[in-house]
Design an enzyme around this catalytic site. Structure first.
Site, PDB file in Angstrom:
ATOM      1  N   VAL A 158      -5.079  -7.871  -0.130  1.00  0.00           N
ATOM      2  CA  VAL A 158      -5.704  -9.188  -0.015  1.00  0.00           C
ATOM      3  C   VAL A 158      -6.762  -9.164   1.079  1.00  0.00           C
ATOM      4  O   VAL A 158      -6.534  -8.596   2.146  1.00  0.00           O
ATOM      5  CB  VAL A 158      -4.628 -10.229   0.363  1.00  0.00           C
ATOM      6  CG1 VAL A 158      -5.251 -11.589   0.554  1.00  0.00           C
ATOM      7  CG2 VAL A 158      -3.548 -10.294  -0.689  1.00  0.00           C
ATOM      8  N   GLU A 172       7.656  -3.167   4.917  1.00  0.00           N
ATOM      9  CA  GLU A 172       7.720  -4.225   3.907  1.00  0.00           C
ATOM     10  C   GLU A 172       8.410  -3.723   2.644  1.00  0.00           C
ATOM     11  O   GLU A 172       9.177  -4.446   2.015  1.00  0.00           O
ATOM     12  CB  GLU A 172       6.311  -4.718   3.564  1.00  0.00           C
ATOM     13  CG  GLU A 172       5.610  -5.440   4.702  1.00  0.00           C
ATOM     14  CD  GLU A 172       6.330  -6.706   5.108  1.00  0.00           C
ATOM     15  OE1 GLU A 172       6.891  -7.378   4.208  1.00  0.00           O
ATOM     16  OE2 GLU A 172       6.346  -7.018   6.313  1.00  0.00           O
ATOM     17  N   ILE A 214       0.840  -1.199   0.000  1.00  0.00           N
ATOM     18  CA  ILE A 214       0.000   0.000   0.000  1.00  0.00           C
ATOM     19  C   ILE A 214       0.878   1.255   0.000  1.00  0.00           C
ATOM     20  O   ILE A 214       0.614   2.201  -0.706  1.00  0.00           O
ATOM     21  CB  ILE A 214      -0.925   0.021   1.255  1.00  0.00           C
ATOM     22  CG1 ILE A 214      -1.809  -1.228   1.297  1.00  0.00           C
ATOM     23  CG2 ILE A 214      -1.732   1.312   1.332  1.00  0.00           C
ATOM     24  CD1 ILE A 214      -3.004  -1.202   0.395  1.00  0.00           C
ATOM     25  N   GLU A 235      -3.938  -1.930  13.367  1.00  0.00           N
ATOM     26  CA  GLU A 235      -2.797  -1.979  14.284  1.00  0.00           C
ATOM     27  C   GLU A 235      -2.204  -0.628  14.643  1.00  0.00           C
ATOM     28  O   GLU A 235      -1.211  -0.559  15.345  1.00  0.00           O
ATOM     29  CB  GLU A 235      -1.721  -2.899  13.699  1.00  0.00           C
ATOM     30  CG  GLU A 235      -2.218  -4.335  13.668  1.00  0.00           C
ATOM     31  CD  GLU A 235      -1.151  -5.355  13.360  1.00  0.00           C
ATOM     32  OE1 GLU A 235      -0.023  -4.969  13.074  1.00  0.00           O
ATOM     33  OE2 GLU A 235      -1.496  -6.549  13.423  1.00  0.00           O
ATOM     34  N   HIS A 246      -6.967 -10.442   8.285  1.00  0.00           N
ATOM     35  CA  HIS A 246      -7.520  -9.233   8.928  1.00  0.00           C
ATOM     36  C   HIS A 246      -8.943  -8.947   8.463  1.00  0.00           C
ATOM     37  O   HIS A 246      -9.816  -8.608   9.256  1.00  0.00           O
ATOM     38  CB  HIS A 246      -6.628  -8.026   8.656  1.00  0.00           C
ATOM     39  CG  HIS A 246      -5.318  -8.087   9.368  1.00  0.00           C
ATOM     40  ND1 HIS A 246      -5.241  -8.136  10.745  1.00  0.00           N
ATOM     41  CD2 HIS A 246      -4.052  -8.133   8.923  1.00  0.00           C
ATOM     42  CE1 HIS A 246      -3.973  -8.193  11.092  1.00  0.00           C
ATOM     43  NE2 HIS A 246      -3.224  -8.205  10.011  1.00  0.00           N
ATOM     44  N   HIS A 279      -4.313  -1.706   7.389  1.00  0.00           N
ATOM     45  CA  HIS A 279      -3.515  -2.506   8.332  1.00  0.00           C
ATOM     46  C   HIS A 279      -2.935  -1.634   9.445  1.00  0.00           C
ATOM     47  O   HIS A 279      -3.159  -1.856  10.612  1.00  0.00           O
ATOM     48  CB  HIS A 279      -2.411  -3.248   7.590  1.00  0.00           C
ATOM     49  CG  HIS A 279      -1.717  -4.242   8.460  1.00  0.00           C
ATOM     50  ND1 HIS A 279      -0.725  -3.858   9.345  1.00  0.00           N
ATOM     51  CD2 HIS A 279      -1.893  -5.562   8.625  1.00  0.00           C
ATOM     52  CE1 HIS A 279      -0.333  -4.925  10.010  1.00  0.00           C
ATOM     53  NE2 HIS A 279      -1.013  -5.974   9.593  1.00  0.00           N
TER      54      HIS A 279
END
Lengths: 477, 314
Positions: free
Chosen positions: B259, B143, B138, B231, B263, B200
């Site tokens: 995806v 990552e 995103i 989170e 979550h 996320h």
């Protein structure tokens, strides 16, 4: 230290050593009677002088069964164990790690299964070479379950408990079998064990037998194992779709070893929307630990399968048709049964190391995992159907005997159902007294709750009959 | 003496065995594959060689990964397919950044998926000269950083190596992403409905992307569309406050993740008491969760294609 004190201390020491001696003699004489000998499932001759006192168990089913047998206090370590909840707090030993950690813990028994010896032969050999007894057990079929439990009982000196537990276990399975065998309308079941190539289980596996006991007809009753000795069997999408209109119930197994799909993913697979069970919402996910694992929890898996197949028969709540003031415990049982929802089982081995915003499974101070209603209570709480309380230091209490107020019932019912905002806005004189004004307004507007002289009476306690009446509104909404 | 010798031998054996298992566990847990790379270097290959054959072209699509097999192909797989269609001259490869997911898929399903180093090493070994690394992340979070870190040692080994940007990079991306998603969300028409996106969230500074997205939505006139994260911030309580203030009576939940995996299924739409669905219901909102990962939106897939195009043309 003065003289008197010294004398007293000496006397104390002498007494202490004597009492120690006594214990020693006792245990020696016991051990002579309790010599344990059998061949384990790696074909190794086991000979132990006395039952184990410090056990490390590297297989979750062994751990569970030892707790059931009442010897949980003999466990000093485990591997990926999260049931019963206290097992999650055992020290962790991993056969992919350093065997010296096990050796340093000085267990007098390491329990494994043949799979572990195959995966980590050197690890096990190192521990054996250090003089620690290693026993490998795994019942390869359901018929061997009793023998397996009896060996665990021998190792933990719990033979009496084992006898009673096994009697209860088989009685309960037989009771379910008897109940479901009387059903005229037999259900056809497909059991998915993994979503890759859509595999199922062999008919004589524990899951296969559970379907049979639950009164189902296994669509894959002729399935052959993928490898010799395996309980996984190929099936495939094509055969499923050929039988799409026949599948009444679709059960999918999930867990660390199995990756069946869930209701959403299964229904979104191309062509799967033609499956009868998918159309009727009869797709259920079951945790592998209660249906494919040789533990006393298997009875829960069989009961769950029977609930999926014959919900009205298995989830009867007629005994609550009375005017007794309802308790949280009553509500939890009625809610789970009425909604026919699967019982909650945490599946991830990291469940207890992850922070949970709500209740953590199994950690109520006042509900033991052996409580007869444990699954109903945990499931109702985990689904937000019923409230619980937080005490000092964040301790969690269910307060099972607490009565249920109309205000609470309104909120729980709203969470359970799909109520729509109808914008009628019926005046409620005492709405201010409610802690859930928005919900109460919607439910009154939907005629789920009647008013008494214009009042909702949020604090008034409800009876079991009132709860059943309220739950029946969920069918419409 | 004999005894001493035997003791020593046994001791050495035990020690060696312990050593063996130790190193085994290291190599297993080391999913980032540094070991594999160094092994290849040791195998006598000429690691200084630069691949110059730019007619051999590849796009490495790098995703976090998911253990949800069904969802993976609908989302990550769909993005990869779209990129494959758009650039037929390129070989399109897959890599995941999550070692945990790679290991889980290997252990559970027997699926072999490369991590970034492994995928890069293979491209190098196979003689590709032009490589574009396109993340499906995103934003530029951990990552993305880790992905770049993993590609770095290979930067000098290809005559052309470039990076595509994640979904939300510059201002234009925010606008494009919002347009792409909102065009497929019908509920924005209903003034009684609040649309809530669950992202996320991360403790990386890039987390500000979510607040920025939330602001951008309002700027573009989507007053009843809100963004929260599982989170980090904005959290559930922040979103609840916005929803309460909006006067909405109904909440429609969508994941803002590539995806629709763990979550989306559990934290957002699950039946658990702490899922967003249940928490909104407890507050008296009629709540409808929609399990649809960003990878399932045609417009989002096109955006990734455009980011890839910018990288390979740039």
């Amino acid at each position: 230290m003065n003289f008197k004190c010294k004398i007293l201390f000496l006397i104390f020491l002498v007494l202490l050593s004597f009492s120690g001696c006594g214990k020693l003699d006792e245990s020696v004489s016991q051990s002579n009677n309790a010599k344990i000998q059998f061949i384990d499932d790696d074909g190794k001759e086991i000979s132990l002088e006395k039952p184990a006192q410090r056990i490390i168990s590297m297989y979750s089913a062994h751990t569970e069964n030892i707790y059931y047998l009442g010897a949980g206090d003999k466990l000093i370590g485990g591997y990926n164990c999260i049931y019963p909840p206290e097992a999650a707090f055992l020290d962790e030993y991993d056969y992919k790690g350093d065997p010296e950690q096990v050796i340093a813990a000085q267990p007098d028994l390491l329990l494994i299964r043949p799979f572990i010896r195959q995966k980590a032969p050197d690890y096990i050999k190192t521990i054996e070479n250090a003089g620690i007894p290693v026993v490998s057990l795994y019942p390869s079929s359901f018929d061997e379950f009793d023998e397996y439990i009896n060996k665990l009982a021998l190792l933990t000196a719990t033979e009496q408990n084992a006898k009673k537990l096994l009697d209860d276990f088989h009685n309960e399975i037989n009771t379910i079998k008897e109940l479901t065998s009387k059903q005229q309308d037999k259900k056809n079941v497909f059991f998915e064990s993994t979503d890759i190539n859509i595999r199922t289980v062999t008919p004589d596996s524990m899951a296969g037998l559970a379907i049979e006991t639950a009164g189902g007809i296994n669509l894959a009753k002729d399935a052959k194992p993928i490898d010799q000795g395996s309980t996984i069997a190929p099936f495939g999408e094509e055969k499923i779709l050929e039988n799409a209109d026949k599948i009444d119930v679709y059960i999918s197994q999930r867990g660390s070893m199995n990756s069946g799909g869930d209701l959403i993913s299964i229904s979104q697979r191309p062509g799967f929307d033609t499956i009868k069970a998918v159309k009727e919402g009869k797709v259920f996910v079951i945790n592998e630990k209660i249906i494919s694992s040789p533990s006393f929890r298997y009875v829960k898996g069989v009961r769950e399968a029977a609930r999926f197949l014959y919900p009205d028969l298995m989830d009867n709540i007629d005994e609550y048709k009375n005017d007794n003031i309802a308790t949280r415990r009553d509500f939890a049982i009625m809610a789970v049964k009425y909604k026919h929802i699967p019982i909650f089982i945490p599946s991830s081995s990291s469940y207890y190391s992850t922070e949970h915003k709500g209740h953590t499974f199994g950690l109520f101070e006042d509900i033991d995992w052996n409580d007869k209603d444990f699954d109903y209570i945990e499931t109702a709480v985990e689904n937000g159907y019923v409230s619980w309380d937080k005490g000092e230091g964040g301790k969690e209490y269910f307060n099972a005997d607490k009565n249920v107020s109309r205000d609470e019932l309104a909120q729980w019912l709203f969470v359970m159902g799909d109520f729509k905002n109808v914008d009628v806005n019926i005046p409620i004189d005492d709405l201010e007294k409610s802690s859930h004004k928005r919900i109460v307004q919607i439910l009154v507007d939907n005629h789920i709750f009647e008013l008494n002289n214009g009042c909702f009476e949020p604090e008034r306690y409800v009876t079991n009959n009132e709860i059943i009446k309220a739950l029946s509104c969920l069918d419409v909404h | 003496m004999k005894k001493l010798l035997m003791f020593l031998t046994v001791g050495l054996f035990v020690f060696a065995m312990a050593g063996c298992t130790n190193s085994q566990s290291v190599s297993e847990s080391n999913s980032k594959g540094e070991q594999e790379v160094s092994e290849n270097k040791d195998s006598g290959e000429d690691s200084d060689k630069v691949n110059t054959d730019e007619s051999k072209k590849a796009i490495l699509v790098v995703s976090f990964g998911t253990s949800y097999n069904d969802s993976r192909e609908k989302t990550i797989g769909a993005v990869e397919n779209k990129i494959t269609e758009a650039f037929p001259d390129y070989e399109v490869r897959r890599a995941f950044t999550s070692g945990m997911i790679i290991n889980k898929l290997k252990d559970r399903d027997g699926l072999e998926i490369d991590n970034v180093e492994q995928a890069m090493q293979k491209l190098y070994d196979e003689g590709f000269g032009k490589v574009v690394v396109q993340p499906t992340h995103i934003m530029n979070g951990y990552e993305y950083d880790e992905m770049k870190e993993a590609v770095k040692p290979f930067e000098a080994k290809f005559s052309s190596l470039s990076y595509g940007t994640p979904l939300l990079n510059d201002d234009k991306d925010y606008e494009e992403a919002i347009k792409a998603v909102m065009s497929e969300i019908p509920e924005t028409e209903d003034k009684d409905s609040a649309v809530v996106f669950m992202g996320h969230g991360t403790d990386h500074p890039a987390n500000s992307a979510y607040a920025k997205l939330n602001d951008k939505l309002k700027e573009m006139g989507y007053d009843n569309v809100f963004v929260g994260t599982v989170e980090s911030t904005p959290d559930f309580d922040d979103v609840l406050e916005e929803v309460n203030n909006s006067g909405a009576k109904k909440v429609v939940l969508y994941p803002f993740m590539i995806v629709a995996g763990d979550h989306a299924n559990n934290d957002m739409a699950g039946d658990e008491e702490d899922s967003w669905k249940t928490m909104f219901k407890k507050e008296g909102y009629e709540t409808i969760p929609v399990i649809k990962g960003l990878g399932e939106y045609e417009g989002i897939r096109n955006l990734f294609v455009e980011h890839t195009r910018a990288a390979l043309e740039g």
